[in-house]
Design an enzyme around this catalytic site. Structure first.
Site, PDB file in Angstrom:
ATOM      1  N   LYS A  39       0.844  -1.210   0.000  1.00  0.00           N
ATOM      2  CA  LYS A  39       0.000   0.000   0.000  1.00  0.00           C
ATOM      3  C   LYS A  39       0.872   1.250   0.000  1.00  0.00           C
ATOM      4  CE  LYS A  39      -0.415  -0.155   5.055  1.00  0.00           C
ATOM      5  NZ  LYS A  39      -1.320  -0.421   6.191  1.00  0.00           N
ATOM      6  N   TYR A 271      15.464  31.403   3.679  1.00  0.00           N
ATOM      7  CA  TYR A 271      14.246  32.106   4.081  1.00  0.00           C
ATOM      8  C   TYR A 271      14.218  32.408   5.580  1.00  0.00           C
ATOM      9  CZ  TYR A 271      11.976  30.917  -0.378  1.00  0.00           C
ATOM     10  OH  TYR A 271      11.631  30.804  -1.693  1.00  0.00           O
TER      11      TYR A 271
HETATM   12  C1  LIG Z   1      -0.636  -1.216   7.092  1.00  0.00           C
HETATM   13  C2  LIG Z   1      -1.219  -2.453   7.622  1.00  0.00           C
HETATM   14  C3  LIG Z   1      -0.391  -3.536   7.985  1.00  0.00           C
HETATM   15  C4  LIG Z   1       1.114  -3.442   8.017  1.00  0.00           C
HETATM   16  O1  LIG Z   1       1.533  -2.619   9.074  1.00  0.00           O
HETATM   17  P1  LIG Z   1       3.079  -2.551   9.434  1.00  0.00           P
HETATM   18  O2  LIG Z   1       3.134  -1.911  10.771  1.00  0.00           O
HETATM   19  O3  LIG Z   1       3.722  -1.710   8.380  1.00  0.00           O
HETATM   20  O4  LIG Z   1       3.568  -3.936   9.423  1.00  0.00           O
HETATM   21  C5  LIG Z   1      -1.002  -4.724   8.341  1.00  0.00           C
HETATM   22  N1  LIG Z   1      -2.350  -4.830   8.366  1.00  0.00           N
HETATM   23  C6  LIG Z   1      -3.168  -3.798   8.072  1.00  0.00           C
HETATM   24  C7  LIG Z   1      -4.632  -3.975   8.168  1.00  0.00           C
HETATM   25  C8  LIG Z   1      -2.635  -2.584   7.692  1.00  0.00           C
HETATM   26  O5  LIG Z   1      -3.447  -1.565   7.406  1.00  0.00           O
END
Ligand SMILES: *Cc1c(COP(=O)(O)O)cnc(C)c1O
Length: 376
Positions: A39, A271
């Site tokens: 993701k 800046y």
């Molecule tokens: C993002 C997410 C993960 C992974 O989380 P990490 O802390 O990066 O391992 C696992 N399960 C769900 C539902 C998530 O949204």
């Protein structure tokens, strides 16, 4: 590749990704499935190349946040099952069928709506039942006050036509913090799985272990782990024991010195004139700024590495550039590489600490204009 390295770029090492994948897999017993999170453009590393590499390495599943991310990976030719962990409007049922994407099913109204649309489209949608055991976000509520109702609703959902309930999952809210709370969530999860099993339905894939649970709590692995940040070589919390798993950061952020100039003492820089030279100072202009996701909050705080030596950011970080003090680093010249986030030096965690955030955020905000260059 050379052309992509003219300004600022992110070097993504497939070798280090493979190293992390193998070491995470080595924690789990034979037969445990692996869902690799891709993701948010694979936490800034590039969803398609990372998904392809995970597929090649043998990941069983990929995880995304939304349908556009799933379709992007599918259209790139990835065949591995993909689970959408977030909400998808039921209107997109046909796309879920067409692209063969698994959807999280988080409440009974959504389940009924999705079922009806799948039947109408003449297809089947694979779903994973999402249980809220204490994250308080998405999912059938499995706290004491709601579990009886959720049990009935899940029993209905898994038997709806047009849906194939392949899996069930929950998400930990504090697995890098409280063991007690995590185990409370895990027990609620086991409870709902047991109740549905008593009702005559068994899930093929039960999963809950995010990165923190993957390195801390083997008891939570069940049928599949769901690691995100650890795949990219970072612990969810920078105070976690690095001995838990041998991980290497996958991404290095690099830039090239645009120009070097020497200015006298008492010269204000950038800046707002937040910093003024105390001595004759050699400044290197680095073509990276908050428009690249290189935080303005780093101003006068973060150090970058040039020729293996630390150069502090001098004055404010601008949108496209910042200045660093290289007075004490010999022979810095135009075109030299500046390491901004590195593996052996200047870890992204340092920037995260300055920004009072986590490595996840600094990686996710790396802008589109930073080319990702895949090495190894
Ligand atoms: C993002 C997410 C993960 C992974 O989380 P990490 O802390 O990066 O391992 C696992 N399960 C769900 C539902 C998530 O949204």
């Amino acid at each position: 590749m050379e052309a992509q390295m003219k300004r600022t770029w992110a070097e993504v090492s497939m070798k280090r990704l493979a190293h992390n994948y193998h070491n995470l897999r080595a924690l789990t017993p034979q037969g445990t499935r692996y869902l690799g999170l891709v993701k948010a453009d694979a936490y800034g590393h590039g969803a398609v190349p990372v998904a392809k590499e995970l597929e090649k390495l043998g990941a069983d599943y990929l995880g995304v946040a939304c349908i556009d991310e799933a379709i992007e990976v599918r259209e790139a030719g990835v065949k591995t099952p993909i689970l959408i962990l977030g909400c998808t409007p039921a209107e997109y049922a046909e796309d879920l069928i067409k692209y063969d994407i698994t959807q999280a099913c988080y409440d009974i109204d959504f389940a009924r709506d999705l079922s009806a649309r799948a039947v109408k489209a003449g297809g089947t949608i694979t779903v994973h039942i999402q249980c809220d055991t204490g994250m308080t976000r998405l999912g059938f509520q499995c706290d004491e006050g709601n579990i009886d109702r959720s049990e009935k609703e899940i029993n209905e959902a898994v038997r709806l036509p047009g849906l194939k309930a392949e899996g069930i999952f929950t998400h930990f809210s504090d697995s890098d913090g409280s063991e007690e709370y995590t185990m409370m969530q895990f027990n609620r999860f086991l409870d709902i799985i047991g109740r549905v099993k008593k009702g005559g339905f068994e899930f093929t894939i039960r999963h809950c272990a995010n990165s923190a649970a993957t390195v801390l709590y083997p008891a939570t692995y069940l049928d599949m782990i769901r690691p995100g940040i650890v795949q990219f070589g970072h612990f969810p919390d920078m105070n976690m024991d690095p001995g838990l798993c041998d991980l290497l950061p996958v991404l290095e952020l690099k830039s090239r010195v645009a120009t070097v100039r020497t200015v006298p003492a008492n010269t204000p820089v950038s800046y707002g004139r937040t910093n003024t030279t105390q001595r004759e100072t050699k400044l290197a202009v680095i073509p990276v700024g908050y428009g690249d996701g290189f935080c303005r909050g780093f101003s006068n705080k973060l150090e970058v590495s040039i020729h293996g030596q630390h150069a502090p950011i001098f004055g404010r970080v601008c949108m496209d550039m910042c200045m660093v003090d290289v007075t004490d680093i010999p022979d810095v010249k135009e075109g030299d590489t500046a390491l901004l986030y590195g593996v052996d030096d200047v870890p992204v965690e340092q920037g995260a600490e300055i920004m009072n955030t986590i490595s996840y955020e600094l990686l996710c905000v790396l802008a589109k204009r930073i080319p990702r260059v895949y090495v190894d």
